[in-house]
Structure formats: structure tokens, C-alpha cells
Design an enzyme around this catalytic site. Sequence first.
Site, PDB file in Angstrom:
ATOM      1  N   HIS A 153       5.680   4.194   6.350  1.00  0.00           N
ATOM      2  CA  HIS A 153       7.008   3.579   6.305  1.00  0.00           C
ATOM      3  C   HIS A 153       6.885   2.402   5.337  1.00  0.00           C
ATOM      4  CE1 HIS A 153      10.564   1.766   8.851  1.00  0.00           C
ATOM      5  NE2 HIS A 153      10.784   1.702   7.546  1.00  0.00           N
TER       6      HIS A 153
ATOM      7  N   HIS B 103       6.550  -0.826   3.570  1.00  0.00           N
ATOM      8  CA  HIS B 103       6.469  -2.202   4.037  1.00  0.00           C
ATOM      9  C   HIS B 103       5.658  -3.035   3.055  1.00  0.00           C
ATOM     10  CE1 HIS B 103       2.906  -0.184   5.745  1.00  0.00           C
ATOM     11  NE2 HIS B 103       2.302  -1.372   5.739  1.00  0.00           N
TER      12      HIS B 103
ATOM     13  N   GLN C 165       0.884  -1.164   0.000  1.00  0.00           N
ATOM     14  CA  GLN C 165       0.000   0.000   0.000  1.00  0.00           C
ATOM     15  C   GLN C 165       0.924   1.217   0.000  1.00  0.00           C
ATOM     16  OE1 GLN C 165      -1.712  -1.794   3.477  1.00  0.00           O
ATOM     17  NE2 GLN C 165      -3.773  -1.608   2.643  1.00  0.00           N
TER      18      GLN C 165
ATOM     19  N   HIS D  82       3.421  -6.607   2.624  1.00  0.00           N
ATOM     20  CA  HIS D  82       2.694  -7.702   3.268  1.00  0.00           C
ATOM     21  C   HIS D  82       2.934  -8.992   2.491  1.00  0.00           C
ATOM     22  CE1 HIS D  82       0.015  -5.179   5.872  1.00  0.00           C
ATOM     23  NE2 HIS D  82       0.289  -4.274   4.942  1.00  0.00           N
TER      24      HIS D  82
END
Length: 234
Positions: free
Chosen positions: A166, A168, A155, A170
Site C-alpha cells: 500500500h 506509503h 519503498q 516514511h
Amino acid sequence: MKCGALLLLSSLLFTSFIVVEAFTSRTQQQSTRTHFVSEAEATASNASLFVNKCSDSDPSSRSEGNSNMTDSDTMLFGRFKILASQIFHKTEHSFALVNLRPLVPGHVLVVSNRIAPLMDDLHDHEYDDLWKTVRKVQRALKAKYNCDAFNVAVQDGESAGQSVPHVHIHILPRYRGDLERNDDIYDQLEIWAPREEDSQKKKRLEVPDDSERKDRTIQEMAEEASIYKSLMNQ
């Protein structure tokens, strides 16, 4: 003469007592130090179990992962402090952590070491390292869960549902038929947040049903592709 001999004997006995006392104290200190080192080594060994599983997929990373993993390591995920016990793999520019609120078993995150909100904010070497780490983690999760597929999702920005500013990624192990409607996983990801109160604040994107979506013409798609091609060549 007798007094002198007695004084000399007393002096020797006192000196011997000091040497024995010092030796005993030093031996006890060494024993205590050995005990603490053994405990630290045991803790580090436990923390590196998942690191080894990640590294098994790429032998070149084995020493790197273990050498970066110590009890004192903590990382920031946005404003959240991540304990070393939650981090199972680290590289020079990325780290992987277990999830506070997993959507499925094995749902983990791979995060850039440097706090950067968007993928485009990463330097090329950070970007490359991030995605190589994703691949290593996928291999480890596949060995653990024997899954046949993954959702790998980013996202990239608040408007896309990013709850922590930040970068990242998934990673979610998947199986055939594990959800009644396969796209439900995206709905769940859209409202995912590290904490429940943050999740409740997020708005959901209204997506029309497949039956309401119409195919575009070949001409329309060609025109759009032409625009993107010119942008890519700039």
C-alpha cells in the site's frame, strides 16, 4: 352539581400532572443529550491537536483537516486497521499516522487513502495530494522537533523492501551527527515492518562499500542518460 364539579377538578389535576411529567422528562433528555455532545466535542478537539499543527503550515487546509477528523474514522493501511487516534491528518486522498515501530522520534507515515501497491498505480490527483501532504507534515514535525533535516523515503514495491503493499512514505526527522554512519538509516528502513515477525522475514540488500565502488566514465553516463531521455519522450 357538586359531583360534577369534583369530577371536573379531578380531570384538570390529572391533566396538569401529565403535562408536568412530560416537561420534566423532556428536560432530562435534553440535559443528557447536551452532556454527550459536550463529551464528543471534547474528544474531537483532542484528536485534532496535531491536525491543527499540520494545518498551521497551510491555512487553506485547516477546515479540511478538522472536518475529516472524527471519532468514527478508521482507515486501512494494507490489511492493518488504523484507529482514528493514530491518524493526525487527513486530506481527500491521503492520511498521516504515527508509527507503531518508529526508527527515530517523529518517524511517521503518509499513506494514500486508496489501497494501491505502487506509486504508478495512483491517479495524478492522488499522487499530487500525497506529496503535498508530505510537505505539510514535514513542516509540522520541524515545528515540533526543531530538526534540521529529514529522510523522506519510499519503498516502491516488495523488491525495494516494501513490507505493506500500500503506497506509503516514511518521514524521519534528522539532526547533524545523530547517527555515527549516516546511511545506517537506510539499512534500518530496509528491514522496517509494522510488526517484528514481518521485519525478520525481509532480506537485506548487499551494497558494496564506497571504497569498492568505481566512478564511471563520462561516456558511460552520457549513453545511459540518452537511453532514459528517449524513454521519457515516448
